[in-house]
Scaffold this motif. Structure first.
Motif, mmCIF file in Angstrom:
data_model
loop_
_atom_site.group_PDB
_atom_site.id
_atom_site.type_symbol
_atom_site.label_atom_id
_atom_site.label_comp_id
_atom_site.label_asym_id
_atom_site.label_seq_id
_atom_site.Cartn_x
_atom_site.Cartn_y
_atom_site.Cartn_z
ATOM 1 N N MET A 35 0.847 -1.074 -0.107
ATOM 2 C CA MET A 35 -0.037 0.087 -0.093
ATOM 3 C C MET A 35 1.054 1.270 0.046
ATOM 4 S SD MET A 35 -2.981 -0.881 -0.228
ATOM 5 C CE MET A 35 -4.155 0.553 0.279
ATOM 6 N N ALA A 36 1.863 1.303 0.717
ATOM 7 C CA ALA A 36 2.735 2.424 0.714
ATOM 8 C C ALA A 36 3.548 2.546 -0.600
ATOM 9 C CB ALA A 36 4.215 2.352 1.903
ATOM 10 N N THR A 42 1.553 6.617 -6.806
ATOM 11 C CA THR A 42 0.425 7.477 -7.250
ATOM 12 C C THR A 42 0.630 8.841 -7.188
ATOM 13 O OG1 THR A 42 -1.279 5.813 -6.596
ATOM 14 C CG2 THR A 42 -2.183 7.972 -6.649
ATOM 15 N N ARG A 43 1.318 9.216 -6.137
ATOM 16 C CA ARG A 43 1.795 10.565 -5.688
ATOM 17 C C ARG A 43 3.007 10.950 -6.769
ATOM 18 N NH1 ARG A 43 5.949 13.307 -3.704
ATOM 19 N NH2 ARG A 43 7.136 11.615 -3.154
ATOM 20 N N ALA A 48 3.935 14.147 -11.856
ATOM 21 C CA ALA A 48 4.434 14.195 -13.197
ATOM 22 C C ALA A 48 3.332 14.794 -14.065
ATOM 23 C CB ALA A 48 4.847 12.604 -13.520
ATOM 24 N N GLU A 49 2.260 14.584 -13.869
ATOM 25 C CA GLU A 49 0.827 15.172 -14.460
ATOM 26 C C GLU A 49 0.952 16.547 -14.189
ATOM 27 O OE1 GLU A 49 -2.394 12.925 -13.252
ATOM 28 O OE2 GLU A 49 -1.997 11.304 -14.781
ATOM 29 N N ARG A 50 1.078 16.895 -13.086
ATOM 30 C CA ARG A 50 1.158 18.261 -12.729
ATOM 31 C C ARG A 50 2.028 19.159 -13.526
ATOM 32 N NH1 ARG A 50 0.162 18.687 -7.120
ATOM 33 N NH2 ARG A 50 2.498 18.169 -6.905
ATOM 34 N N ILE A 51 3.261 18.527 -13.465
ATOM 35 C CA ILE A 51 4.494 19.195 -14.010
ATOM 36 C C ILE A 51 4.516 19.220 -15.504
ATOM 37 C CG2 ILE A 51 6.972 19.068 -14.498
ATOM 38 C CD1 ILE A 51 7.406 17.962 -11.677
#
Length: 97
Positions: A35-36, A42-43, A48-51
């Motif tokens: 899970m970690a 996911t983070r 990467a999508e935001r950048i």
């Protein structure tokens, strides 16, 4: 302590022991680490999508600015449709053939 109470405490500690084991004890360790890892992946994908979106918007803004500067320089002097023709007209005695 008497014997029944002592046995009761040993049973209680034995039942609660899995709660205090570390992440390395199966099945808690495997599930927790999975899970970690999933949360970290996911983070990283969100980052990467935001950048990527910021880079896309920055490149589109730069393209727009470049196009506006180019069009502004192109239409700076609209009365001069043929800049080379004005140079020929100003020169006297030019043989055209």
């Amino acid at each position: 302590m008497n014997e029944p109470e002592n046995t009761r405490w040993h049973n209680l500690i034995a039942l609660s022991a899995p709660t205090f084991t570390g992440d390395d004890a199966p099945p808690y360790g495997f599930v927790t680490s999975t899970m970690a890892r999933l949360r970290e992946e996911t983070r990283q994908v969100e980052l990467a999508e935001r950048i990527g979106m910021r880079a896309l918007f920055a490149s589109l803004a730069l393209l727009f600015i470049t196009a506006m500067v180019t069009l502004g320089l192109q239409y700076h002097d609209r009365s001069d449709l043929e800049p080379g023709l004005r140079g020929i007209v100003q020169v006297e005695n030019v043989q055209l053939s």
